[in-house]
Design a protein around this motif. Structure first.
Motif, short mmCIF file in Angstrom:
data_model
loop_
_atom_site.label_atom_id
_atom_site.label_comp_id
_atom_site.label_asym_id
_atom_site.label_seq_id
_atom_site.Cartn_x
_atom_site.Cartn_y
_atom_site.Cartn_z
N LEU A 141 13.38 11.89 -11.80
CA LEU A 141 11.96 12.19 -11.62
C LEU A 141 11.32 12.63 -12.94
O LEU A 141 10.15 12.34 -13.20
CB LEU A 141 11.80 13.28 -10.57
CG LEU A 141 12.24 12.89 -9.15
CD1 LEU A 141 12.15 14.10 -8.22
CD2 LEU A 141 11.42 11.74 -8.59
N ALA A 142 12.10 13.29 -13.78
CA ALA A 142 11.55 13.79 -15.04
C ALA A 142 11.14 12.67 -15.98
O ALA A 142 10.27 12.86 -16.84
CB ALA A 142 12.57 14.69 -15.72
N MET A 143 11.72 11.50 -15.83
CA MET A 143 11.40 10.37 -16.70
C MET A 143 10.11 9.66 -16.31
O MET A 143 9.67 8.75 -17.00
CB MET A 143 12.56 9.36 -16.72
CG MET A 143 13.82 9.88 -17.37
SD MET A 143 15.06 8.58 -17.62
CE MET A 143 15.54 8.22 -15.92
N GLU A 152 0.80 -1.22 0.00
CA GLU A 152 0.00 0.00 0.00
C GLU A 152 0.84 1.28 0.00
O GLU A 152 0.33 2.36 -0.33
CB GLU A 152 -1.00 0.02 1.17
CG GLU A 152 -0.38 -0.13 2.53
CD GLU A 152 -0.41 -1.57 3.03
OE1 GLU A 152 -0.56 -1.75 4.25
OE2 GLU A 152 -0.28 -2.51 2.20
N VAL A 153 2.12 1.19 0.35
CA VAL A 153 2.99 2.38 0.31
C VAL A 153 4.18 2.16 -0.62
O VAL A 153 5.16 2.91 -0.56
CB VAL A 153 3.48 2.78 1.72
CG1 VAL A 153 2.32 3.25 2.57
CG2 VAL A 153 4.25 1.64 2.39
N ALA A 154 4.09 1.17 -1.48
CA ALA A 154 5.24 0.80 -2.31
C ALA A 154 5.39 1.71 -3.51
O ALA A 154 4.43 1.96 -4.24
CB ALA A 154 5.11 -0.65 -2.78
N VAL A 155 6.61 2.19 -3.72
CA VAL A 155 6.95 2.88 -4.96
C VAL A 155 7.30 1.86 -6.04
O VAL A 155 7.18 2.13 -7.24
CB VAL A 155 8.10 3.87 -4.76
CG1 VAL A 155 7.71 4.93 -3.74
CG2 VAL A 155 9.40 3.18 -4.33
N ALA A 156 7.74 0.69 -5.61
CA ALA A 156 8.00 -0.46 -6.49
C ALA A 156 7.90 -1.69 -5.60
O ALA A 156 8.80 -1.94 -4.79
CB ALA A 156 9.37 -0.37 -7.15
N TYR A 157 6.81 -2.43 -5.73
CA TYR A 157 6.56 -3.55 -4.83
C TYR A 157 7.38 -4.77 -5.26
O TYR A 157 7.29 -5.22 -6.40
CB TYR A 157 5.08 -3.88 -4.82
CG TYR A 157 4.69 -4.98 -3.86
CD1 TYR A 157 5.14 -4.99 -2.55
CD2 TYR A 157 3.83 -6.01 -4.29
CE1 TYR A 157 4.77 -6.00 -1.68
CE2 TYR A 157 3.45 -7.02 -3.42
CZ TYR A 157 3.92 -7.01 -2.12
OH TYR A 157 3.56 -8.02 -1.25
N VAL A 158 8.18 -5.30 -4.32
CA VAL A 158 9.06 -6.45 -4.60
C VAL A 158 8.75 -7.53 -3.56
O VAL A 158 9.36 -7.56 -2.48
CB VAL A 158 10.55 -6.04 -4.54
CG1 VAL A 158 11.44 -7.20 -5.00
CG2 VAL A 158 10.81 -4.80 -5.37
N ARG A 205 5.95 9.84 -10.00
CA ARG A 205 6.78 10.86 -9.36
C ARG A 205 6.22 11.24 -7.99
O ARG A 205 6.96 11.33 -7.01
CB ARG A 205 6.86 12.09 -10.27
CG ARG A 205 7.77 13.19 -9.76
CD ARG A 205 8.14 14.16 -10.87
NE ARG A 205 6.98 14.72 -11.55
CZ ARG A 205 6.65 14.47 -12.82
NH1 ARG A 205 7.39 13.66 -13.56
NH2 ARG A 205 5.59 15.04 -13.37
N GLN A 206 4.92 11.41 -7.91
CA GLN A 206 4.31 11.77 -6.64
C GLN A 206 4.44 10.65 -5.61
O GLN A 206 4.64 10.90 -4.42
CB GLN A 206 2.84 12.13 -6.82
CG GLN A 206 2.20 12.72 -5.57
CD GLN A 206 2.93 13.94 -5.06
OE1 GLN A 206 3.18 14.88 -5.81
NE2 GLN A 206 3.31 13.93 -3.79
N SER A 207 4.37 9.39 -6.08
CA SER A 207 4.55 8.26 -5.17
C SER A 207 5.93 8.28 -4.54
O SER A 207 6.07 8.05 -3.33
CB SER A 207 4.33 6.95 -5.93
OG SER A 207 4.56 5.83 -5.09
N ASN A 254 6.28 8.64 -0.62
CA ASN A 254 6.56 7.40 0.12
C ASN A 254 8.03 7.15 0.42
O ASN A 254 8.34 6.23 1.19
CB ASN A 254 5.97 6.22 -0.65
CG ASN A 254 4.46 6.25 -0.67
OD1 ASN A 254 3.83 6.49 0.36
ND2 ASN A 254 3.87 6.04 -1.83
N LEU A 255 8.92 7.94 -0.15
CA LEU A 255 10.34 7.84 0.23
C LEU A 255 10.83 9.11 0.91
O LEU A 255 12.04 9.31 1.08
CB LEU A 255 11.20 7.51 -0.99
CG LEU A 255 11.00 6.11 -1.57
CD1 LEU A 255 11.93 5.88 -2.77
CD2 LEU A 255 11.22 5.01 -0.52
N ALA A 256 9.91 9.95 1.33
CA ALA A 256 10.27 11.16 2.08
C ALA A 256 10.65 10.79 3.51
O ALA A 256 10.03 9.90 4.11
CB ALA A 256 9.10 12.13 2.09
N PRO A 257 11.66 11.44 4.07
CA PRO A 257 12.01 11.17 5.47
C PRO A 257 10.80 11.33 6.39
O PRO A 257 10.03 12.27 6.28
CB PRO A 257 13.07 12.23 5.76
CG PRO A 257 13.67 12.55 4.43
CD PRO A 257 12.52 12.46 3.45
#
Length: 235
Positions: free
Chosen positions: A96-98, A47-53, A104-106, A110-113
């Motif tokens: 981020l531009a790619m 539910e908070v994954a930017v890339a679920y592994v 990008r928003q995820s 979700n990786l913000a301190p």
């Protein structure tokens, strides 16, 4: 867990160049650091994954076993956290531009301190004597990514064991750069996780043939314990 298959060409090339299957089997446990790359909720909790592994969750027991062995034999554990903040979003804007706006928003969320995604996965056994390192690029060793190389050198570590996720992105990038910064580098075959077996095995094959060593958790623990009990032979 991944079905690990190192192709014969990689084994043959390793033997041709090095004369042995494991060039770093005589690692000095007191100079060995376990690098745990990006085992954070942002890759392991859907539910908070930017890339679920999903396999990243499956390797947790091996990472914990290896961390305990490294500590027990005189080494240290470094937990690496992929971090996206305002400064890194500007300094590494091309990444981020790619992306699509949603992707990008995820990342920014979700990786913000301090976010849930940024936190180390709760099943991992982090100890007070371990160190936590913020990482702002795929590789923990590339210039501008983190102060990990400086920390390792200041404390006398010359060997790194690479674990974590994603095998073929941040783990491979970190492993290659560590070797090129003159660290003895070992990727742990059953303590790294990718999205597919094909991606995982492709990284292990390329790394093993050219850049460093590949060992599984059980073999590494056996080597750490055996080498801790006797003088280290020159490699």
């Amino acid at each position: 867990m991944h079905k690990i298959e190192i192709p014969q060409w990689a084994i043959d090339r390793t033997l041709e160049r090095r004369g042995k299957l494991h060039v770093h089997e005589n690692l000095d446990p007191a100079k060995t650091a376990l690098i745990v790359v990006d085992l954070q909720n942002g890759f392991m909790v859907e539910e908070v994954a930017v890339a679920y592994v999903p396999v990243a969750v499956e390797i947790v027991p091996n990472v914990n076993k290896l961390a305990a062995a490294v500590r027990r034999t005189g080494g240290k554990v470094f937990w690496i956290k992929q971090t996206v903040d305002g400064a890194s979003a500007v300094a590494w804007s091309e990444w981020l531009a790619m992306m699509t706006p949603a992707a990008r928003q995820s990342l920014l969320t979700n990786l913000a301190p301090g976010s849930r995604g940024h936190a180390i996965y709760p099943g991992l056994e982090v100890r007070p004597e371990d160190e936590i390192v913020q990482k702002y690029r795929f590789s923990a060793f590339v210039q501008g990514a983190s102060d990990l190389p400086q920390r390792l050198r200041a404390q006398g570590y010359d060997t790194v064991l690479i674990t974590g996720t994603v095998t073929n992105v941040c783990c491979e990038s970190s492993a290659r750069d560590a070797m090129m910064l003159n660290f003895k580098t070992i990727m742990v075959s059953d303590a790294n996780a990718a999205r597919t077996d094909a991606e995982h095995n492709a990284t292990l094959a390329s790394f093993y043939a050219i850049f460093g060593d590949v060992m599984d958790t059980a073999f590494l623990i056996e080597r750490l314990e055996a080498n801790a009990a006797r003088p280290i032979a020159a490699e």
